[in-house]
Design a protein around this motif. Sequence first.
Motif, PDB file in Angstrom:
ATOM      1  N   PHE A 218      65.540  56.078   3.007  1.00  0.00           N
ATOM      2  CA  PHE A 218      65.850  54.651   3.087  1.00  0.00           C
ATOM      3  C   PHE A 218      66.661  54.363   4.353  1.00  0.00           C
ATOM      4  O   PHE A 218      67.765  53.817   4.291  1.00  0.00           O
ATOM      5  CB  PHE A 218      66.676  54.222   1.865  1.00  0.00           C
ATOM      6  N   ARG A 219      66.122  54.709   5.507  1.00  0.00           N
ATOM      7  CA  ARG A 219      66.851  54.545   6.754  1.00  0.00           C
ATOM      8  C   ARG A 219      65.932  54.014   7.845  1.00  0.00           C
ATOM      9  O   ARG A 219      64.703  54.044   7.730  1.00  0.00           O
ATOM     10  CB  ARG A 219      67.467  55.875   7.201  1.00  0.00           C
ATOM     11  N   GLU A 220      66.551  53.572   8.931  1.00  0.00           N
ATOM     12  CA  GLU A 220      65.788  53.077  10.078  1.00  0.00           C
ATOM     13  C   GLU A 220      64.849  54.156  10.611  1.00  0.00           C
ATOM     14  O   GLU A 220      63.684  53.883  10.914  1.00  0.00           O
ATOM     15  CB  GLU A 220      66.756  52.638  11.167  1.00  0.00           C
ATOM     16  N   THR A 221      65.349  55.394  10.719  1.00  0.00           N
ATOM     17  CA  THR A 221      64.508  56.477  11.246  1.00  0.00           C
ATOM     18  C   THR A 221      63.331  56.757  10.329  1.00  0.00           C
ATOM     19  O   THR A 221      62.223  57.035  10.794  1.00  0.00           O
ATOM     20  CB  THR A 221      65.329  57.763  11.427  1.00  0.00           C
ATOM     21  N   ARG A 224      60.788  54.022  10.848  1.00  0.00           N
ATOM     22  CA  ARG A 224      60.150  54.186  12.152  1.00  0.00           C
ATOM     23  C   ARG A 224      59.064  55.268  12.111  1.00  0.00           C
ATOM     24  O   ARG A 224      57.950  55.077  12.595  1.00  0.00           O
ATOM     25  CB  ARG A 224      61.209  54.535  13.196  1.00  0.00           C
ATOM     26  N   GLU A 225      59.404  56.408  11.523  1.00  0.00           N
ATOM     27  CA  GLU A 225      58.439  57.500  11.440  1.00  0.00           C
ATOM     28  C   GLU A 225      57.233  57.107  10.587  1.00  0.00           C
ATOM     29  O   GLU A 225      56.084  57.390  10.954  1.00  0.00           O
ATOM     30  CB  GLU A 225      59.116  58.747  10.863  1.00  0.00           C
ATOM     31  N   ALA A 226      57.499  56.467   9.452  1.00  0.00           N
ATOM     32  CA  ALA A 226      56.404  56.074   8.560  1.00  0.00           C
ATOM     33  C   ALA A 226      55.502  55.034   9.221  1.00  0.00           C
ATOM     34  O   ALA A 226      54.268  55.116   9.128  1.00  0.00           O
ATOM     35  CB  ALA A 226      56.971  55.521   7.255  1.00  0.00           C
ATOM     36  N   THR A 246      66.784  48.359   5.989  1.00  0.00           N
ATOM     37  CA  THR A 246      67.054  49.357   7.022  1.00  0.00           C
ATOM     38  C   THR A 246      65.756  50.018   7.489  1.00  0.00           C
ATOM     39  O   THR A 246      65.563  50.260   8.679  1.00  0.00           O
ATOM     40  CB  THR A 246      68.031  50.427   6.502  1.00  0.00           C
ATOM     41  N   MET A 247      64.846  50.293   6.558  1.00  0.00           N
ATOM     42  CA  MET A 247      63.524  50.794   6.930  1.00  0.00           C
ATOM     43  C   MET A 247      62.792  49.782   7.811  1.00  0.00           C
ATOM     44  O   MET A 247      62.121  50.145   8.787  1.00  0.00           O
ATOM     45  CB  MET A 247      62.678  51.050   5.675  1.00  0.00           C
ATOM     46  N   SER A 248      62.927  48.496   7.465  1.00  0.00           N
ATOM     47  CA  SER A 248      62.199  47.451   8.188  1.00  0.00           C
ATOM     48  C   SER A 248      62.605  47.364   9.653  1.00  0.00           C
ATOM     49  O   SER A 248      61.801  46.994  10.506  1.00  0.00           O
ATOM     50  CB  SER A 248      62.418  46.094   7.512  1.00  0.00           C
ATOM     51  N   VAL A 251      60.406  49.775  11.278  1.00  0.00           N
ATOM     52  CA  VAL A 251      59.027  49.273  11.262  1.00  0.00           C
ATOM     53  C   VAL A 251      58.829  48.232  12.360  1.00  0.00           C
ATOM     54  O   VAL A 251      57.852  48.280  13.122  1.00  0.00           O
ATOM     55  CB  VAL A 251      58.684  48.669   9.886  1.00  0.00           C
ATOM     56  N   LEU A 252      59.753  47.298  12.476  1.00  0.00           N
ATOM     57  CA  LEU A 252      59.629  46.235  13.472  1.00  0.00           C
ATOM     58  C   LEU A 252      59.746  46.777  14.891  1.00  0.00           C
ATOM     59  O   LEU A 252      59.108  46.270  15.822  1.00  0.00           O
ATOM     60  CB  LEU A 252      60.686  45.163  13.218  1.00  0.00           C
ATOM     61  N   GLN A 253      60.528  47.818  15.073  1.00  0.00           N
ATOM     62  CA  GLN A 253      60.624  48.450  16.386  1.00  0.00           C
ATOM     63  C   GLN A 253      59.274  49.036  16.802  1.00  0.00           C
ATOM     64  O   GLN A 253      58.820  48.854  17.939  1.00  0.00           O
ATOM     65  CB  GLN A 253      61.682  49.557  16.367  1.00  0.00           C
ATOM     66  N   VAL A 254      58.627  49.735  15.889  1.00  0.00           N
ATOM     67  CA  VAL A 254      57.320  50.339  16.177  1.00  0.00           C
ATOM     68  C   VAL A 254      56.288  49.249  16.460  1.00  0.00           C
ATOM     69  O   VAL A 254      55.482  49.364  17.396  1.00  0.00           O
ATOM     70  CB  VAL A 254      56.869  51.236  15.004  1.00  0.00           C
TER      71      VAL A 254
END
Length: 334
Positions: A218-221, A224-226, A246-248, A251-254
């Motif tokens: 449940f993290r930004e990293t 991002r990986e997913a 935090t996951m989002s 996701v938005l960065q990718v």
Amino acid sequence: MATISDVAALAGVSTATVSRALNGKSTVDPVLAERVARAVEELGYTPNGLARSLRRRETAVLALIISDVENPFFTAIARGVEDTAQAAGYSVMLCNSDENTAKERRYVEVAAQERLAGVIMSPTTGDSDVRPLTTHRTPIVTVDRRLGSADCDAVLLDSRAAAREAVRHLVSQGYQRIGCIAGPPGVTTADDRLDGYRDGLRDAGRKYVAKLVRRCDFRETGGREAATQLLTKPDPPDALLVSSSTMSVGVLQVMAELGLRSGRDVGIVSFDDAPWATLISPALTVVAQPAHAMGQLAARLLLDHIADAGSRATTTTTMAAQLIIRGSSTRSDA
């Protein structure tokens, strides 16, 4: 477990002398203080810090063990707990487990050893080891996640129903390949949200496709990986249900790096209404959770247990989430 009477008997002094020695009173004869110290060490005696604080009319202390202090959802829970605890004259010791069972166990042991008045926790797993607390009969209330290893009050969110509603919304917007970025296996909220995702697909007469799902922290990293794995596939999803804010972020960065726009290229629904959700364009569709209210209720339940000396029957309260529809999930060809 050794008591103050055991220490007094071994040291050959009164319990009052033991109490004065442990509290550092200068009126205690140094020879007697040394005997008390040796008896404490030999017996492994741990003073009851809570009882001492109550006798001195100091503020009692609760422990709040949460999974990720940087997650706005848990920050809001912490504020709800503290607001209620402070009003009742209690202080709150904040502990960040980092989704790490060993770190969580250390905090549980500290709470037990220090005889804290009670513990509110978001357990890393349903089998988290809380035996040090149950051994000391320390009241426990769980928030956000269930705990199968102890009979205690729980304040939960109906994550499964919320995820189901989110998927049904994405279906209504015409998205065909709806994916899911879920939390790690064994975390009850993560499992519930994935089950709700499946329910939503089933409602729409669609099959569950494993390659459209990724499980991560449940993290930004993790997000991002997913997202990288899913959105760079030859047949990527055209919509995603993301299990935390935090996951989002990841996701938005990718998506930005790939030149993808939410709503137009990929529909996004995220759990948690983070403060930044309306500051991006398009604004983020969210499953808003009543985090502050959950923290308040968890604290009230814990204080009730403390007042009743553990005689109350345990309860489970399940709250509802609210789907707030914004531009990130509204189908647009612009």
